[in-house]
Design an enzyme around this catalytic site. Structure first.
Site, PDB file in Angstrom:
ATOM      1  N   SER A   3       4.044  -2.664   5.934  1.00  0.00           N
ATOM      2  CA  SER A   3       4.060  -2.109   4.584  1.00  0.00           C
ATOM      3  C   SER A   3       4.249  -0.601   4.692  1.00  0.00           C
ATOM      4  O   SER A   3       3.420   0.096   5.274  1.00  0.00           O
ATOM      5  CB  SER A   3       2.729  -2.445   3.893  1.00  0.00           C
ATOM      6  OG  SER A   3       2.646  -1.808   2.639  1.00  0.00           O
ATOM      7  N   LYS A  42       8.307  -4.118   3.974  1.00  0.00           N
ATOM      8  CA  LYS A  42       7.926  -3.997   2.558  1.00  0.00           C
ATOM      9  C   LYS A  42       7.800  -2.516   2.264  1.00  0.00           C
ATOM     10  O   LYS A  42       7.209  -1.772   3.044  1.00  0.00           O
ATOM     11  CB  LYS A  42       6.594  -4.716   2.356  1.00  0.00           C
ATOM     12  CG  LYS A  42       5.790  -4.295   1.124  1.00  0.00           C
ATOM     13  CD  LYS A  42       4.576  -5.199   0.932  1.00  0.00           C
ATOM     14  CE  LYS A  42       3.373  -4.418   0.468  1.00  0.00           C
ATOM     15  NZ  LYS A  42       2.171  -5.273   0.287  1.00  0.00           N
ATOM     16  N   LYS A 101       6.696   0.400  -0.717  1.00  0.00           N
ATOM     17  CA  LYS A 101       6.044   0.640  -2.003  1.00  0.00           C
ATOM     18  C   LYS A 101       7.066   1.278  -2.934  1.00  0.00           C
ATOM     19  O   LYS A 101       7.902   2.090  -2.496  1.00  0.00           O
ATOM     20  CB  LYS A 101       4.852   1.580  -1.809  1.00  0.00           C
ATOM     21  CG  LYS A 101       3.751   1.001  -0.924  1.00  0.00           C
ATOM     22  CD  LYS A 101       2.975  -0.084  -1.647  1.00  0.00           C
ATOM     23  CE  LYS A 101       1.819  -0.592  -0.795  1.00  0.00           C
ATOM     24  NZ  LYS A 101       1.022  -1.627  -1.483  1.00  0.00           N
ATOM     25  N   ASP A 124       6.716  -3.528  -3.245  1.00  0.00           N
ATOM     26  CA  ASP A 124       5.385  -3.698  -3.839  1.00  0.00           C
ATOM     27  C   ASP A 124       5.149  -2.538  -4.796  1.00  0.00           C
ATOM     28  O   ASP A 124       5.171  -1.372  -4.393  1.00  0.00           O
ATOM     29  CB  ASP A 124       4.321  -3.715  -2.726  1.00  0.00           C
ATOM     30  CG  ASP A 124       2.923  -4.018  -3.263  1.00  0.00           C
ATOM     31  OD1 ASP A 124       2.763  -4.246  -4.476  1.00  0.00           O
ATOM     32  OD2 ASP A 124       1.978  -4.034  -2.442  1.00  0.00           O
ATOM     33  N   GLU A 173       6.656  -7.422  -5.597  1.00  0.00           N
ATOM     34  CA  GLU A 173       5.214  -7.692  -5.637  1.00  0.00           C
ATOM     35  C   GLU A 173       4.533  -6.912  -6.756  1.00  0.00           C
ATOM     36  O   GLU A 173       4.697  -5.695  -6.860  1.00  0.00           O
ATOM     37  CB  GLU A 173       4.624  -7.319  -4.268  1.00  0.00           C
ATOM     38  CG  GLU A 173       3.149  -7.632  -4.094  1.00  0.00           C
ATOM     39  CD  GLU A 173       2.660  -7.292  -2.680  1.00  0.00           C
ATOM     40  OE1 GLU A 173       3.501  -7.125  -1.760  1.00  0.00           O
ATOM     41  OE2 GLU A 173       1.439  -7.186  -2.488  1.00  0.00           O
ATOM     42  N   ASP A 199      -0.160 -10.286  -6.381  1.00  0.00           N
ATOM     43  CA  ASP A 199      -1.193  -9.831  -5.440  1.00  0.00           C
ATOM     44  C   ASP A 199      -2.477  -9.630  -6.255  1.00  0.00           C
ATOM     45  O   ASP A 199      -3.301 -10.545  -6.383  1.00  0.00           O
ATOM     46  CB  ASP A 199      -0.712  -8.537  -4.750  1.00  0.00           C
ATOM     47  CG  ASP A 199      -1.764  -7.848  -3.887  1.00  0.00           C
ATOM     48  OD1 ASP A 199      -2.909  -8.317  -3.843  1.00  0.00           O
ATOM     49  OD2 ASP A 199      -1.462  -6.804  -3.246  1.00  0.00           O
ATOM     50  N   LYS A 221      -4.800 -12.409   0.035  1.00  0.00           N
ATOM     51  CA  LYS A 221      -5.658 -11.550   0.851  1.00  0.00           C
ATOM     52  C   LYS A 221      -7.055 -12.152   0.812  1.00  0.00           C
ATOM     53  O   LYS A 221      -7.675 -12.177  -0.258  1.00  0.00           O
ATOM     54  CB  LYS A 221      -5.714 -10.137   0.267  1.00  0.00           C
ATOM     55  CG  LYS A 221      -4.408  -9.382   0.293  1.00  0.00           C
ATOM     56  CD  LYS A 221      -4.571  -8.006  -0.320  1.00  0.00           C
ATOM     57  CE  LYS A 221      -3.259  -7.252  -0.301  1.00  0.00           C
ATOM     58  NZ  LYS A 221      -3.352  -5.971  -1.013  1.00  0.00           N
ATOM     59  N   GLY A 238      -2.558  -7.289   3.377  1.00  0.00           N
ATOM     60  CA  GLY A 238      -3.594  -6.530   4.072  1.00  0.00           C
ATOM     61  C   GLY A 238      -4.230  -5.500   3.173  1.00  0.00           C
ATOM     62  O   GLY A 238      -3.713  -5.177   2.103  1.00  0.00           O
TER      63      GLY A 238
END
Ligand code: OSB
Ligand code: MG
Length: 418
Positions: free
Chosen positions: A188, A215, A217, A242, A270, A295, A325, A353
């Site tokens: 991430s 991934k 952000k 995400d 996400e 998520d 998660k 995570g």
């Protein structure tokens, strides 16, 4: 009364989803029959500095406090075994309402419940009159009355599983019915102020680490140009984004941005919308071809069932993904229940995570060894996560982590200090 039933997959799942359905037995999860008396529970904590400060749409952080509940159990023949788990909240209520201070408070109630003392008098030493625990439901039922606080509960349940696995001399993965010997892992990548800075992180992940997927952000204004740069350099990279709730699903400008993401062939988007929403994610984004991953808004199996139902009504289950998660859903059994429910309904899942330390990451790897977990997880960073960790992480090589086979979590050099 039966209100909802899905028969397409391997199991039938009822709408109530209480502990009578998706039981440990039905999930292939070990049901410990040996009476274990809780003798003592203590909580240690460690402040840990990140190697790479992490920025998301909700904020930037460079250190975290990890809390480690540890339980000492006594068997009927007087053997003692200890197990330890990890709670991995952020330092402020950014991602959800929890933070390390709220987790410490909630753990006080958990310790009191497990040791049979009022919370004001809970010193971690169990009162003599508490009956022993056996399977995981007999353990979690001690603190089931506590509303919310999933990260505190997940850490405590982790200590139970480590203890039971050590007692039997097997890995936690084997107790959980894990079948994989290695799990796929991605990374991430946090927000960066410039495209060049982001590309540096992506280059390292792709070229040096050879992760299974990347991934990144995103937030409005730090999205299209960044994605374009990544796609120009890496047309075939398995890539996902995400947003951590940064887009307003009723703002036409934000909706246009999200629709434009379809150009990049992403694996998923996400949590673009509100962190407590499922319905609007299903309805407002049904016209996107990119799958939507939830998520923040999936806190337990009932939420997962509701999401599946909404995607069936408004979109298609193949366009829903769930990031499971264990800390966010209150523990490992709940994580496994969600994985099975999704898998049975054609919904892909992966393990996200929370910047866990080596213990929590290893627990996530054991969970990811279940065959329902079919997409790469967030288990590695572009550099080791922390300046100093509490033990070694599972062996990493080219996008895969080996599931440890030793007793318990299988971390040989775990060192939590005193
Ligand atoms: O939304 O997945 C998230 C980290 C902290 C809080 C929330 C998230 C994340 C990550 C990093 O994306 C996951 C990791 O590498 O541990
Ligand atoms: Mg996320």
């Amino acid at each position: 009364m039966e209100t909802w039933k899905e028969t397409r997959g391997r199991t039938e799942t009822w709408g109530c989803l209480d502990e009578r359905v998706l039981t440990p037995k039905a999930l292939g999860v070990y049901e410990n029959p040996v009476p274990l008396t809780v003798e003592a529970v203590r909580v240690r904590s460690r402040k840990m500095d990140l190697r790479i400060p992490f920025e998301t749409s909700f904020g930037r952080f460079d250190s975290l406090v990890r809390l480690y509940p540890e339980i000492t159990f006594r068997t009927e023949d007087g053997r003692r075994v200890t197990g330890v788990g990890e709670c991995s909240p952020l330092s402020a209520p950014w991602y959800d309402y929890e933070c390390h201070r709220s987790v410490a408070t909630a753990l006080g109630y958990l310790v009191a419940s497990l040791t049979g003392k009022p919370v004001e008098e809970a010193d971690g030493v169990a009162s003599e009159k508490e009956p022993p625990v056996t399977d995981v439901l007999s353990f979690t039922s001690r603190y089931r009355w506590i509303v919310g606080h999933p990260m505190a509960k997940a850490g405590m349940e982790g200590a139970y599983w480590d203890g039971v696995a050590r007692l039997r001399g097997v890995s936690v993965s084997s107790l959980w019915g894990g079948t994989r010997k290695a799990v796929l892992t991605g990374t991430s990548v946090g927000l960066e102020p410039t495209v060049e800075a982001l590309m540096g992180k992506v280059d390292r992940a792709v070229r040096e680490m050879e992760v299974a997927r990347v991934k990144v952000k995103v937030k409005p204004g730090r999205d299209l140009a960044y994605l374009e740069a990544i796609r120009n350099r890496y047309p075939d990279l398995p890539l996902q984004v995400d947003a951590n709730a940064a887009y307003d699903l009723f703002d036409p400008a934000h909706l246009a941005l999200l629709k434009d993401f379809d150009r990049f062939g992403l694996l998923m988007i996400e949590q673009p919308g509100r962190n407590d929403d499922i319905l609007d994610h299903a309805r407002q984004l049904a016209h996107l071809s990119t799958p939507i991953c939830l998520d923040e808004s999936i806190l337990h199996a009932v939420h997962a069932r509701q999401a599946i139902q909404l995607w069936k009504e408004h979109s298609h289950p193949s366009r829903l993904v769930v990031n499971i998660k264990p800390p966010r859903v209150g523990g490992y059994l709940e994580a496994i229940r969600i994985a099975r429910l999704c898998c049975d309904n054609g919904v892909s899942v992966w393990c996200g995570g929370m910047h866990e330390s080596a213990l929590g990451k290893t627990a996530n790897v054991h969970f990811s060894s279940r065959d329902e977990v079919d997409l790469p997880g967030d288990h590695v960073s572009q550099a080791p996560y922390f300046v100093r960790n509490v033990g070694s992480s599972p062996e990493y090589r080219r996008g895969r982590l080996t599931v440890p086979s030793g007793a318990g979590w299988g971390i040989e050099d775990l060192d939590l200090g005193d």
